[in-house]
Design a protein around this motif. Structure first.
Motif, short mmCIF file in Angstrom:
data_model
loop_
_atom_site.label_atom_id
_atom_site.label_comp_id
_atom_site.label_asym_id
_atom_site.label_seq_id
_atom_site.Cartn_x
_atom_site.Cartn_y
_atom_site.Cartn_z
N GLU A 57 11.15 -7.99 27.18
CA GLU A 57 10.11 -7.51 26.35
C GLU A 57 9.96 -5.82 26.90
O GLU A 57 10.37 -5.62 27.97
CB GLU A 57 9.03 -8.14 26.48
N LEU A 58 9.32 -5.20 26.04
CA LEU A 58 8.99 -3.63 26.42
C LEU A 58 7.75 -3.59 26.61
O LEU A 58 6.85 -4.26 25.88
CB LEU A 58 9.74 -2.78 25.25
N ASP A 59 7.25 -2.51 27.52
CA ASP A 59 5.93 -2.18 27.35
C ASP A 59 5.47 -1.14 26.32
O ASP A 59 6.57 -0.34 26.20
CB ASP A 59 5.68 -1.47 28.81
N PRO A 60 4.34 -1.49 25.44
CA PRO A 60 3.97 -0.43 24.64
C PRO A 60 3.54 1.03 25.26
O PRO A 60 3.41 0.96 26.56
CB PRO A 60 2.72 -1.17 24.01
N PRO A 61 3.52 1.96 24.64
CA PRO A 61 3.42 3.33 25.19
C PRO A 61 1.93 3.50 25.77
O PRO A 61 1.01 2.61 25.26
CB PRO A 61 3.40 4.07 23.93
N GLN A 64 -1.85 3.09 24.03
CA GLN A 64 -1.64 2.86 22.50
C GLN A 64 -3.14 2.17 22.26
O GLN A 64 -3.43 2.42 20.84
CB GLN A 64 -0.45 2.03 22.39
N TRP A 65 -3.73 1.37 22.82
CA TRP A 65 -4.91 0.73 22.42
C TRP A 65 -5.96 1.80 22.02
O TRP A 65 -6.55 1.39 21.17
CB TRP A 65 -5.44 -0.32 23.60
N ARG A 67 -5.50 4.88 21.14
CA ARG A 67 -5.60 5.34 19.67
C ARG A 67 -5.61 4.27 18.68
O ARG A 67 -6.00 4.85 17.73
CB ARG A 67 -3.95 5.71 19.86
N ILE A 68 -5.40 3.11 18.91
CA ILE A 68 -5.72 2.10 17.90
C ILE A 68 -7.24 1.96 17.70
O ILE A 68 -7.71 2.11 16.54
CB ILE A 68 -5.04 0.92 18.21
N ARG A 71 -8.24 5.00 15.35
CA ARG A 71 -8.25 4.86 14.24
C ARG A 71 -9.27 3.77 13.73
O ARG A 71 -9.65 4.04 12.52
CB ARG A 71 -6.70 4.35 13.75
N LEU A 72 -9.56 2.73 14.28
CA LEU A 72 -10.40 1.80 13.83
C LEU A 72 -11.77 2.33 13.87
O LEU A 72 -12.48 1.77 12.81
CB LEU A 72 -10.31 0.40 14.80
N ARG A 73 -12.19 3.24 14.45
CA ARG A 73 -13.41 3.75 14.65
C ARG A 73 -13.61 4.63 13.47
O ARG A 73 -14.83 5.03 12.87
CB ARG A 73 -13.66 4.54 15.80
N ARG A 75 -12.72 3.74 10.45
CA ARG A 75 -13.35 2.93 9.26
C ARG A 75 -14.72 2.93 9.25
O ARG A 75 -15.40 2.85 10.31
CB ARG A 75 -12.71 1.71 9.59
N GLY A 86 -14.25 -3.27 10.05
CA GLY A 86 -12.81 -2.92 10.39
C GLY A 86 -12.16 -2.45 9.07
O GLY A 86 -11.06 -2.46 9.23
N VAL A 87 -12.98 -2.70 7.96
CA VAL A 87 -12.05 -2.49 6.71
C VAL A 87 -12.46 -1.18 6.04
O VAL A 87 -13.80 -0.78 6.23
CB VAL A 87 -12.54 -3.48 5.69
#
Lengths: 237, 185
Positions: A57-61, A64-65, A67-68, A71-73, A75, A86-87
């Motif tokens: 497995e690879l580590d995510p950058p 990243q969380w 940044r996610i 983006r959720l904010r 909304r 969250g929608v």
């Protein structure tokens, strides 16, 4: 069994098939037993396949969380609208583009655009003058005529500067060409960025709305600038 | 706390719960997306998009499978759909050329992870998708065919070609890949 007729060896696709279905072709399997070259090739393919299945497995950058979350904010929060958390709501809040046509028509600092325009005039006039005098010398003709044209050019540029003088009027006030050009460049960059964002998320209502507003403002500004320049050209004639 | 409870909290907008779900499954999701994408930048973009969509769609998660399974399927769909939009010409029967410079030749007995990953990234996208889904992720040809909208036979054929390409790229030092054994048709 698939053999290359001229070599007597198994084709690569057949070897690959044997990897997945060892009992699928008894004749091919038997050939493998007796042919060192095919067996070596088969083992090589097998090692590659095993290595692929063992890729870890690879580590995510990093970050990243965050940044996610960001983006959720963007909304609409559940508490604000009663919508599902969250929608993104359809037609939700759109970011106001930087500056409306009314805003950028506010008076620009005279010092800034005057200095820029003055520099442009000097450069332009210098070029015109050099061109005119070279032409006059080549033609052996009228230096006086060249000077007159040169002064006309300066007058036209001055009128452009006059256009930059601010007048507070909705929609039809004079235009600061330098500020307008800068604004156009900024809008183009924003339009490119929004278009790229839309390619990633074509249905994103925020990106769609923003792009629409940016294009609208750019077209409006470009149209006004064109009309202003045409007016100057007409007067110059 | 059981995952079911965390999912419920995340469903109601609890960001901490979302974060816990992310922590639990981020590596798995990023890994499959990265292998499919063949590119760091694209993989970051795709995996981020997958997570955002997952939290937006959490209400549609009915709990029939684990959250991880559901998330994995969602992420692979996001990746495959984007790859499909990006390059029909480079898709299944597409680009013949490998991308980028070749990895260094390997020793006979050793196929390094780095060489393998590099060779994988250089495969044409159509080959890479099938190879990743089958040999790395363990999908069947029927599953691959459904996901890619092709016949199982096409998936098999692409897999063989992809393996052949990998074989060429990872040829040991000094080996002639145009030898008699295992020549392509």
């Amino acid at each position: 069994m698939s053999e290359k007729p001229d070599t007597g060896h198994l084709e690569r696709w057949r070897l690959s098939e044997l990897l997945d279905e060892p009992g699928g072709d008894p004749r091919a399997a038997a050939h493998l037993e007796s042919c060192p070259e095919c067996r070596r090739e088969f083992e090589r393919l097998s090692r590659i396949r095993m290595a692929l299945s063992a890729l870890g497995e690879l580590d995510p950058p990093a970050g990243q969380w965050e940044r996610i979350e960001a983006r959720l904010r963007t909304r609409v929060p559940r508490e604000a609208t009663g919508a599902r958390s969250g929608v993104a709501t359809e037609g939700g809040p759109r970011p106001t583009p930087r500056g409306t046509p009314e805003e950028w028509r506010l008076p620009a600092p005279w010092t800034r655009w005057t200095a820029q325009l003055a520099a442009a005039i000097v450069l332009f006039a210098g070029g015109v003058a050099a061109g005119l005098y070279v032409t006059a010398e080549r033609d052996g003709g009228s230096v006086a005529a060249g000077e007159e044209e040169y002064e006309d050019h300066l007058e036209a540029l001055g009128e452009l500067a006059e256009l930059g003088a601010p007048r507070v009027e909705a929609g039809e006030g004079p235009l600061d060409p330098v500020a307008a050009a800068e604004r156009l460049a900024r809008l183009e960059a924003l339009i490119r960025a929004s278009s790229e964002a839309l390619e990633r998320s074509p249905g994103d209502p925020v990106a769609n709305g923003l792009l629409f507003q940016l294009v609208e403002e750019r077209d409006f500004l470009a149209d006004r600038l064109n009309r202003s320049l045409r007016l100057v050209a007409l007067e110059y004639r | 706390m059981e995952e079911r409870e965390i999912v419920e909290r995340a469903r109601s907008g609890d960001r901490l719960a979302m974060g816990r779900l992310y922590e639990a499954h981020a590596r798995r999701i990023y890994t499959v997306v990265r292998r499919l994408a063949g590119d760091d930048h694209l993989a970051e973009d795709l995996s981020q998009e997958a997570w955002v969509r997952a939290f937006e769609k959490l209400r549609s998660f009915r709990g029939e499978s684990s959250f991880g399974t559901w998330m994995y399927r969602l992420a692979t769909n996001v990746a495959l759909n984007r790859l499909r939009r990006m390059g029909r010409r480079a898709d299944l029967e597409g680009a013949a050329e490998m991308v980028g410079s070749p990895p260094p030749p390997t020793d006979e007995a050793v196929i390094t992870r780095r060489a393998l990953a590099g060779a994988l990234d250089r495969l044409p996208p159509g080959y890479r998708k099938v190879l990743v889904l089958h040999d790395v992720e363990g999908w069947t040809h029927e599953e691959i065919a459904r996901a890619l909208g092709v016949a199982p036979g096409t998936s098999k054929s692409q897999l063989h070609k992809a393996r052949a390409r990998m074989r060429e790229v990872l040829a040991p030092r000094g080996e002639m890949t145009s030898g008699e054994a295992g020549r392509d048709v």
